[in-house]
Design a protein around this motif. Structure first.
Motif, mmCIF file in Angstrom:
data_model
loop_
_atom_site.group_PDB
_atom_site.id
_atom_site.type_symbol
_atom_site.label_atom_id
_atom_site.label_comp_id
_atom_site.label_asym_id
_atom_site.label_seq_id
_atom_site.Cartn_x
_atom_site.Cartn_y
_atom_site.Cartn_z
ATOM 1 N N THR A 133 38.035 38.116 16.530
ATOM 2 C CA THR A 133 36.589 38.285 16.641
ATOM 3 C C THR A 133 36.148 37.983 18.070
ATOM 4 O O THR A 133 36.861 37.364 18.848
ATOM 5 C CB THR A 133 35.825 37.346 15.685
ATOM 6 O OG1 THR A 133 35.780 36.018 16.241
ATOM 7 C CG2 THR A 133 36.458 37.303 14.304
ATOM 8 N N SER A 134 34.949 38.395 18.389
ATOM 9 C CA SER A 134 34.305 37.960 19.623
ATOM 10 C C SER A 134 33.545 36.669 19.352
ATOM 11 O O SER A 134 33.354 36.282 18.198
ATOM 12 C CB SER A 134 33.335 39.032 20.114
ATOM 13 O OG SER A 134 32.267 39.185 19.186
ATOM 14 N N ASP A 135 33.086 35.996 20.415
ATOM 15 C CA ASP A 135 32.227 34.834 20.183
ATOM 16 C C ASP A 135 30.816 35.275 19.803
ATOM 17 O O ASP A 135 30.135 34.605 19.035
ATOM 18 C CB ASP A 135 32.211 33.885 21.386
ATOM 19 C CG ASP A 135 32.018 34.576 22.727
ATOM 20 O OD1 ASP A 135 31.883 35.815 22.755
ATOM 21 O OD2 ASP A 135 32.003 33.865 23.755
ATOM 22 N N GLY A 136 30.387 36.449 20.295
ATOM 23 C CA GLY A 136 29.062 36.940 19.933
ATOM 24 C C GLY A 136 28.914 37.223 18.455
ATOM 25 O O GLY A 136 27.809 37.100 17.897
ATOM 26 N N GLU A 137 29.999 37.596 17.782
ATOM 27 C CA GLU A 137 29.938 37.876 16.345
ATOM 28 C C GLU A 137 29.534 36.662 15.519
ATOM 29 O O GLU A 137 29.086 36.798 14.381
ATOM 30 C CB GLU A 137 31.301 38.362 15.844
ATOM 31 C CG GLU A 137 31.622 39.781 16.211
ATOM 32 C CD GLU A 137 33.002 40.164 15.709
ATOM 33 O OE1 GLU A 137 33.166 40.344 14.487
ATOM 34 O OE2 GLU A 137 33.917 40.274 16.545
ATOM 35 N N TRP A 138 29.720 35.480 16.093
ATOM 36 C CA TRP A 138 29.381 34.270 15.346
ATOM 37 C C TRP A 138 27.885 33.995 15.339
ATOM 38 O O TRP A 138 27.434 32.977 14.815
ATOM 39 C CB TRP A 138 30.194 33.086 15.878
ATOM 40 C CG TRP A 138 31.638 33.269 15.535
ATOM 41 C CD1 TRP A 138 32.581 33.933 16.255
ATOM 42 C CD2 TRP A 138 32.294 32.842 14.337
ATOM 43 N NE1 TRP A 138 33.786 33.945 15.591
ATOM 44 C CE2 TRP A 138 33.634 33.269 14.408
ATOM 45 C CE3 TRP A 138 31.880 32.121 13.213
ATOM 46 C CZ2 TRP A 138 34.567 33.018 13.403
ATOM 47 C CZ3 TRP A 138 32.810 31.861 12.207
ATOM 48 C CH2 TRP A 138 34.127 32.305 12.312
ATOM 49 N N GLN A 139 27.119 34.935 15.858
ATOM 50 C CA GLN A 139 25.676 34.918 15.676
ATOM 51 C C GLN A 139 25.280 35.653 14.390
ATOM 52 O O GLN A 139 24.108 35.653 14.016
ATOM 53 C CB GLN A 139 24.988 35.574 16.881
ATOM 54 C CG GLN A 139 25.216 34.830 18.187
ATOM 55 C CD GLN A 139 24.893 35.664 19.404
ATOM 56 O OE1 GLN A 139 24.471 36.813 19.295
ATOM 57 N NE2 GLN A 139 25.098 35.092 20.593
ATOM 58 N N GLU A 140 26.247 36.266 13.741
ATOM 59 C CA GLU A 140 25.989 37.065 12.535
ATOM 60 C C GLU A 140 26.183 36.253 11.257
ATOM 61 O O GLU A 140 27.173 35.524 11.116
ATOM 62 C CB GLU A 140 26.957 38.246 12.463
ATOM 63 C CG GLU A 140 26.789 39.289 13.518
ATOM 64 C CD GLU A 140 27.721 40.448 13.245
ATOM 65 O OE1 GLU A 140 27.534 41.141 12.222
ATOM 66 O OE2 GLU A 140 28.645 40.648 14.026
ATOM 67 N N GLY A 141 25.279 36.437 10.331
ATOM 68 C CA GLY A 141 25.412 35.766 9.038
ATOM 69 C C GLY A 141 26.646 36.180 8.273
ATOM 70 O O GLY A 141 27.278 35.354 7.598
ATOM 71 N N SER A 142 27.033 37.460 8.378
ATOM 72 C CA SER A 142 28.185 37.951 7.619
ATOM 73 C C SER A 142 29.470 37.254 8.043
ATOM 74 O O SER A 142 30.373 37.054 7.223
ATOM 75 C CB SER A 142 28.333 39.464 7.792
ATOM 76 O OG SER A 142 28.518 39.798 9.162
ATOM 77 N N HIS A 164 36.588 33.724 23.093
ATOM 78 C CA HIS A 164 35.429 32.916 23.508
ATOM 79 C C HIS A 164 35.243 33.062 25.022
ATOM 80 O O HIS A 164 35.536 32.147 25.795
ATOM 81 C CB HIS A 164 35.690 31.457 23.111
ATOM 82 C CG HIS A 164 34.483 30.580 23.139
ATOM 83 N ND1 HIS A 164 34.091 29.902 24.256
ATOM 84 C CD2 HIS A 164 33.584 30.273 22.172
ATOM 85 C CE1 HIS A 164 33.006 29.194 23.991
ATOM 86 N NE2 HIS A 164 32.671 29.418 22.730
ATOM 87 N N ASN A 165 34.696 34.244 25.436
ATOM 88 C CA ASN A 165 34.510 34.474 26.869
ATOM 89 C C ASN A 165 33.082 34.190 27.337
ATOM 90 O O ASN A 165 32.781 34.297 28.526
ATOM 91 C CB ASN A 165 34.950 35.886 27.274
ATOM 92 C CG ASN A 165 34.142 36.993 26.596
ATOM 93 O OD1 ASN A 165 32.960 36.847 26.329
ATOM 94 N ND2 ASN A 165 34.795 38.116 26.336
ATOM 95 N N GLY A 166 32.193 33.847 26.415
ATOM 96 C CA GLY A 166 30.863 33.396 26.779
ATOM 97 C C GLY A 166 29.871 34.472 27.152
ATOM 98 O O GLY A 166 28.735 34.163 27.522
ATOM 99 N N LEU A 167 30.263 35.739 27.042
ATOM 100 C CA LEU A 167 29.373 36.838 27.415
ATOM 101 C C LEU A 167 29.313 37.880 26.310
ATOM 102 O O LEU A 167 30.279 38.083 25.574
ATOM 103 C CB LEU A 167 29.855 37.502 28.706
ATOM 104 C CG LEU A 167 29.644 36.718 30.002
ATOM 105 C CD1 LEU A 167 30.477 37.322 31.125
ATOM 106 C CD2 LEU A 167 28.177 36.696 30.388
ATOM 107 N N GLN A 168 28.160 38.539 26.204
ATOM 108 C CA GLN A 168 28.005 39.643 25.253
ATOM 109 C C GLN A 168 27.135 40.709 25.900
ATOM 110 O O GLN A 168 26.827 40.637 27.096
ATOM 111 C CB GLN A 168 27.411 39.141 23.943
ATOM 112 C CG GLN A 168 26.050 38.475 24.085
ATOM 113 C CD GLN A 168 25.614 37.809 22.791
ATOM 114 O OE1 GLN A 168 25.739 36.612 22.641
ATOM 115 N NE2 GLN A 168 25.102 38.591 21.854
ATOM 116 N N GLY A 169 26.751 41.702 25.144
ATOM 117 C CA GLY A 169 26.105 42.877 25.702
ATOM 118 C C GLY A 169 24.833 42.631 26.484
ATOM 119 O O GLY A 169 24.506 43.394 27.400
#
Length: 257
Positions: A133-142, A164-169
């Protein structure tokens, strides 16, 4: 055989070549997760195991990892992002045996991986499931619902790898919708949580080799654009394709390391 540093370098260069020739971006997040993808494909996946790429924007890194172990050819890589290709910008729903699910930029891959791991348990079949997974995905409820499921059923045949690279879109995960510290939040779910340098293969091996009776989550501290200084930790390389001069410089940067 353990993957060598020379093979990792070769894969990084091939990844850049593939993206440059296709003229598409999403290079930064591919470079941050390539190390662990190569390690898992070379040293941990057997014919009875499964791999799910949840961070679908890193399909390029997955294709390169499959190429590195002989599962995809150079001719196939030349079709990356072309019309009617199997090597689309996100993992395809069918056509590549090693890819079981189509996943997008927010692919809900952990739910699919947890369900697969539970199915193996129900059928009393051997096999391990790895999910990146990305780290940004952990903002998702699913994603948290899937973790709840995996923890409740003590899916010790599931390993979740977090790039866990600390960046997203749209910027840093800490400013878009902070889940920091992610390690502490996941630890509350009664899983085997570990944190390592995602670019140090020996550190990752130590964690993956440890026995556990729970679902394992490995937080991989990584750098977006790893290996190319002008890309490293820069949000714009979530999107940008390489220009000719940049591609040449990137290859020089990799060779100098």
């Amino acid at each position: 055989m353990p993957i060598s540093e020379a093979e990792v370098l070769k894969a990084r260069k091939r990844l850049l070549q593939m993206h440059f020739e296709s003229g598409v971006g999403h290079i930064g997040g591919n470079m941050s997760c390539l190390d662990v993808l190569l390690l898992v494909q070379h040293e941990y996946l057997t014919l009875r195991d499964r791999f799910v790429l949840s961070k679908g924007h890193s399909a390029g890194a997955l294709y390169i990892a499959l190429w590195s172990v002989g599962r995809l050819s150079d001719d196939a890589l030349k079709q990356f992002h072309k019309d009617d290709t199997l090597l689309a910008g996100h993992p395809p729903a069918s056509g590549i045996a090693d890819i079981r699910f189509a996943t997008g930029s927010l692919g809900h891959g952990l739910s699919l991986a947890a369900g697969t791991a539970k199915a193996l348990k129900i059928k009393q079949q051997p096999g391990h499931v790895f999910c990146l997974t990305s780290d940004g995905e952990w903002q998702e409820g699913s994603t948290w619902e899937a973790l709840t499921f995996a923890a409740h059923h003590r899916l010790d045949n599931l390993t979740v790898l977090v790039d866990h690279n600390g960046l997203q879109g749209f910027g840093r995960t800490s400013t878009v919708a902070s889940m920091s510290p992610l390690t502490e939040k996941i630890a509350g779910f009664n899983v085997d949580i570990q944190r390592v340098d995602g670019h140090k293969l020996d550190q990752i091996r130590v964690v993956l080799d440890e026995p556990t009776d729970k679902c394992r989550v490995v937080i991989l501290d990584t750098v977006k654009g790893r290996g190319v200084p002008f890309m490293e930790d820069r949000m714009e390389w979530h999107y940008l394709p390489l220009k000719k001069e940049q591609y040449a410089q990137a290859l020089l940067d990799l060779e100098s390391q």
